[in-house]
Design a protein around this motif. Structure first.
Motif, PDB file in Angstrom:
ATOM      1  N   THR A 187      -2.039  -7.345   5.115  1.00 30.63           N
ATOM      2  CA  THR A 187      -2.053  -6.115   4.333  1.00 30.63           C
ATOM      3  C   THR A 187      -0.636  -5.690   3.982  1.00 30.63           C
ATOM      4  OG1 THR A 187      -1.860  -4.550   6.188  1.00 30.63           O
ATOM      5  CG2 THR A 187      -4.081  -5.328   5.613  1.00 30.63           C
ATOM      6  N   GLN A 235      -1.585   4.561   1.375  1.00 30.89           N
ATOM      7  CA  GLN A 235      -2.562   3.592   0.890  1.00 30.89           C
ATOM      8  C   GLN A 235      -2.352   2.262   1.603  1.00 30.89           C
ATOM      9  OE1 GLN A 235      -2.413   3.008  -3.359  1.00 30.89           O
ATOM     10  NE2 GLN A 235      -4.144   1.578  -3.398  1.00 30.89           N
ATOM     11  N   LEU A 239      -2.956  -1.772   0.908  1.00 29.66           N
ATOM     12  CA  LEU A 239      -3.279  -2.807  -0.083  1.00 29.66           C
ATOM     13  C   LEU A 239      -3.813  -4.005   0.707  1.00 29.66           C
ATOM     14  CD1 LEU A 239      -0.067  -2.552  -2.329  1.00 29.66           C
ATOM     15  CD2 LEU A 239      -2.186  -1.209  -2.439  1.00 29.66           C
ATOM     16  N   TRP A 296       0.805  -4.593  -8.731  1.00 26.24           N
ATOM     17  CA  TRP A 296       0.038  -3.361  -8.582  1.00 26.24           C
ATOM     18  C   TRP A 296       0.659  -2.269  -9.447  1.00 26.24           C
ATOM     19  CZ3 TRP A 296      -3.958  -3.679  -4.797  1.00 26.24           C
ATOM     20  CH2 TRP A 296      -3.903  -4.833  -3.993  1.00 26.24           C
ATOM     21  N   TYR A 337      -2.432   2.983  -5.995  1.00 25.32           N
ATOM     22  CA  TYR A 337      -2.088   1.789  -6.764  1.00 25.32           C
ATOM     23  C   TYR A 337      -3.324   0.937  -6.997  1.00 25.32           C
ATOM     24  CZ  TYR A 337       2.962   2.407  -6.855  1.00 25.32           C
ATOM     25  OH  TYR A 337       4.222   2.857  -7.128  1.00 25.32           O
ATOM     26  N   LEU A 388      -4.689  -2.954  -8.514  1.00 27.34           N
ATOM     27  CA  LEU A 388      -4.298  -4.329  -8.798  1.00 27.34           C
ATOM     28  C   LEU A 388      -4.476  -4.596 -10.291  1.00 27.34           C
ATOM     29  CD1 LEU A 388      -3.439  -7.128  -7.729  1.00 27.34           C
ATOM     30  CD2 LEU A 388      -5.872  -7.637  -7.404  1.00 27.34           C
TER      31      LEU A 388
END
Length: 819
Positions: A151, A164, A166, A204, A213, A215
């Motif tokens: 991540t 956040q 990702l 992103w 954000y 992708l």
């Protein structure tokens, strides 16, 4: 063109701290401080001068770190834009650690811990987003972190909030914030059928209406794991690569990979614009923008390479090091610092006035050429003498050992005969290595060094295996498996790989499920028991106390004062005092540790003073010896017997000090424990400490009930470093009595409230116990200990909720004790 105008880099400085591999670097511009993170969890701060003759101040910090510091990042410019921005104590910086925690520092103060990653933090970066504050547009810096857990995380450093996550990357993740506000992430891929697949670059974009954000682009990257990312401003290269249609915020970014390439990408189109291919195609571990439009990369083989677009894809300059280069950092005036596996930080400059002296340069260049010309004169000097081979016992039939012969003019290889108990000379060590595959691992030279990648639970990891001509490949494979605690079923696969001599690309081992590879029906070496793999255990590195001598003049003055108090027959002569001063000056100049020497006469002054002065007066001598024992030349393998005499004398003085209540005796006990802890770092002193292990344990036992917290921490460190030495088993095999004494001593410590209340002391004591039990489990020589398990479980119930690392170690210790 630039290539015609390029001024090559030259070595300017060599800096050392705890001598453990240097894994990360960053530069604090306004205060001109270079930060270095080591594999032994030490953060070193170098305050740099403006010329090669300027002194460099060094201090160390281990606040909060107990694992390898794998990433470093200077704070965003506005966070350091204060009236006192030249003060390094006011600057912000961030560290990423193997324990998965991101730590934020202001100067020497740890101000925040960001928790969320479940594995090693591999990458850090900043990204800026536009926000409205008090009806004024401002840019808010957000911290990006990438991890082996697959991540990337976005953090608000001011609040400590994870804004956040990702997710869903293919194992190890690296991150980069771009000027446009976009984020780039790269992954290491996953292993399928002995191949790394599904490596990707992801771009992103910030959502228009919220701080989230999305992708927007996924780019397959078939060349292999992406190791690092960096941004490259378009304005530097718009005449070379046609990107004039992009807006002012557009930029290029670069990737580096295991395939030996640096690739430059257009962030808008996702197109690869340019590829730099390194000679020999080594794994490229880091990439960064250099001065004047250059790009700088570092490799697993130890090369620092400088590139530019006009050089037709070939590097402008390659500077070979003796060992792996983990990363580099750009300093003021375009200087470059490198982080090396050999424990050194080196600074390179294009300014000839900053060049190092000829001896230092020659030593460095010899190390960089070792793969093509055999052992250097410095390496030969560190080998045991052939005349002393009787005292260097082999460990197994056929073991190969190098010795120096003919007064140190050459190195020879000898093979151990178990039957006769002697070394048999094989021949002189010459330049037989292939420069593309030879190298060193942890200071040991091999004819071949190959990368091996395997997929563990945390992602794709890369290890190195060493092999010498004439070795049994199964023995080499088994040693590698034992060292890294890999599943036994990989033995045949690794041995086959060695025999195939495939050095161009790494072999990739599959996941950790048995059955993916078949076990061999027979091997030349006995199959060792397979042990579980733990994050913290066994402890593999010695943790040392600072090598810094804070005030040389004060030490000299104190020794002179004490010298006036002793019997005339025991006083230091004028020549002895001069020798003592010379030793102090050598030890204070840590940036020259790799090349400086301490003579036998200088070391004998310290030993004789230690032996002859009263226990209440020797504490400044022990303080100097505590630092001297970390000097590579002073504590070399050839001087192990000297340090055995020192340790024996220190133990004697400690025993005397236990009956003496003077202030000097109290200081002696603390410094002695720190000397014992430091002794397990260098090869010669480690051998001496290993041979004195029982005596050290007995000495420590006399002082475990101390009310001095500094002594308690030193005692815990001694036990941890001793267990680490036993785990590495470099010189002796621990006796059953020693193991039982250590377990008994640690049991006493765990029953002591004063030790348990100190988190760092408790952590080190737990690492010591866990490592010892781990060793005994592997030797099939440990019976269950329910009482000890109950004590540890009781401690687990009493530690605070913020002691996550300590709790994790306790869980591993309990698992080892219970199984």
């Amino acid at each position: 063109t630039m290539s015609n105008e390029f001024t090559p880099y030259i070595l300017s400085r060599t800096l050392q701290s705890d001598l453990a591999p240097v894994r990360s670097l960053c530069h604090l511009e306004s205060s001109n401080v270079l930060l270095a993170g080591s594999q032994a969890a030490l953060l070193t701060r170098y305050t740099l001068g403006t010329s090669s003759s300027s002194s460099i101040a060094m201090d160390t910090l281990q606040e909060g770190h107990s694992h390898s510091i794998t990433a470093l990042l200077a704070g965003p410019p506005q966070s350091n834009d204060t009236d006192t921005d030249s003060d390094s104590d006011s600057e912000l910086y961030v560290t990423g650690c193997k324990d998965g925690i991101v730590r934020v520092f202001r100067g020497r103060e740890l101000i925040r811990e960001l928790k969320g990653h479940t594995n090693n933090v591999s990458s850090l970066s900043w990204v800026y987003i536009d926000v409205q504050q008090r009806q004024q547009p401002q840019q808010l810096p957000l911290l990006l972190s990438g991890s082996w857990d697959g991540t990337a995380r976005i953090w608000n450093v001011e609040t400590g909030e994870c804004v956040q996550v990702l997710p869903d990357h293919e194992n190890t993740t690296v991150v980069l914030g771009l000027k446009s506000g976009r984020i780039v992430t790269g992954s290491a891929g996953i292993a399928q059928n002995n191949r790394i697949v599904d490596t990707k670059i992801r771009i992103w974009q910030l959502h228009a209406s919220k701080i989230q954000y999305e992708l927007v682009k996924s780019i397959p990257y078939p060349a292999g794991p992406i190791r690092n990312l960096c941004s490259i401003p378009v304005s530097s290269h718009c005449n070379i690569i046609n990107m004039q249609d992009n807006d002012d915020d557009s930029c290029m970014f670069a990737t580096c990979s295991n395939d030996g390439t640096v690739k430059v990408w257009n962030e808008d189109s996702g197109e690869c614009l340019f590829t730099f291919t390194h000679p020999e195609s080594p794994m490229i571990l880091s990439v960064m923008p250099g001065p004047d439009g250059t790009i700088v990369s570092t490799t697993e083989e130890g090369d620092l390479a400088v590139w530019c677009y006009e050089s037709s894809g070939q590097p402008l300059q390659v500077i070979p090091h003796a060992s792996t280069l983990w990363c580099a950092a750009l300093l003021n005036d375009g200087d470059i610092a490198t982080a090396c596996q050999d424990g050194s930080v080196r600074i390179f400059s294009r300014d000839v006035s900053k060049a190092c002296n000829e001896e230092e340069l020659r030593t460095f260049e010899e190390g960089g050429k070792r793969g093509s010309k055999g052992p250097s004169s410095e390496e030969i000097a560190k080998l045991p003498r052939w005349e002393m081979r009787q005292v260097v016992a082999g460990k197994s039939e056929g073991q190969v050992q190098m010795f120096q012969k003919d007064g140190g003019s050459k190195a020879i290889a000898a093979q151990w005969s178990q039957a006769s108990g002697t070394w048999i000379e094989v021949g002189e060590v010459l330049s037989t290595r292939d420069t593309s595959t030879s190298g060193t691992i942890n200071g040991v030279s091999y004819d071949y060094v190959f990368p091996i990648e395997f997929e563990a639970s945390g992602g794709v990891q890369t290890l190195q295996i060493g092999y010498n001509n004439g070795d049994n490949p199964f023995v080499a494979a088994q040693t590698f498996i034992d060292q890294h605690e890999l599943p036994q079923y990989h033995l045949q696969q690794i041995a086959d790989y060695i025999m195939s001599r495939v050095g161009q690309k790494p072999v990739e081992l599959g996941g950790m499920e048995s059955g993916e590879a078949s076990a061999p029906t027979s091997t030349p070496t006995p199959s060792l028991p397979v042990s579980r793999s733990y994050e913290h255990l066994p402890m593999k590195y010695a943790v040392v106390f600072s090598t810094e001598l804070t005030n040389i003049d004060k030490i000299i003055s104190k020794v002179a004062s004490l010298n006036d108090e002793v019997e005339e027959s025991d006083q230091l002569s004028a020549e002895d005092v001069d020798s003592f001063k010379t030793t102090l000056q050598t030890l204070a100049n840590t940036s020259r540790y790799h090349s400086s020497r301490i003579s036998n006469s200088e070391m004998n002054v310290l030993l004789h003073t230690l032996q002859n002065w009263h226990c209440s007066r020797v504490f400044p001598i022990v303080d100097v010896l505590r630092v001297c024992i970390m000097h590579p030349d002073a504590a070399s393998s050839l001087r192990w017997n000297y340090w055995k005499l020192v340790i024996e004398a220190v133990i004697k003085k400690c025993n005397e000090a236990a009956l003496d209540k003077s202030k000097g005796s109290s200081a002696l006990i603390m410094l002695s424990m720190r000397l014992f802890a430091n002794a397990f770092k260098q090869s010669g002193s480690n051998r001496a400490a290993s041979e004195c292990s029982m005596d050290i344990v007995e000495c420590v036992k006399h002082h475990t009930s101390t009310g001095n917290k500094n002594v308690r921490l030193a005692i815990a460190t001694v036990l941890m470093n001793m267990s680490s030495s036993l785990a590495n088993d470099e010189f002796v095999t621990g006796t059953e009595q020693l193991f039982q004494e250590l377990i008994g001593l640690l049991r006493t410590i765990f029953l002591s409230k004063s030790y348990v209340e100190s988190q760092e002391g408790l952590t080190r004591s737990l690492l010591a116990l866990g490592t010892i039990i781990h060793i005994l489990r592997r030797k099939n020589n440990f019976n269950s200990a329910p009482e000890l398990l109950a004590i540890i479980l009781e401690i687990k119930g009493s530690i605070g909720v913020d002691a996550t690392k300590t709790a994790s170690i306790i869980s591993e210790v309990c698992d080892i004790l219970a199984n």
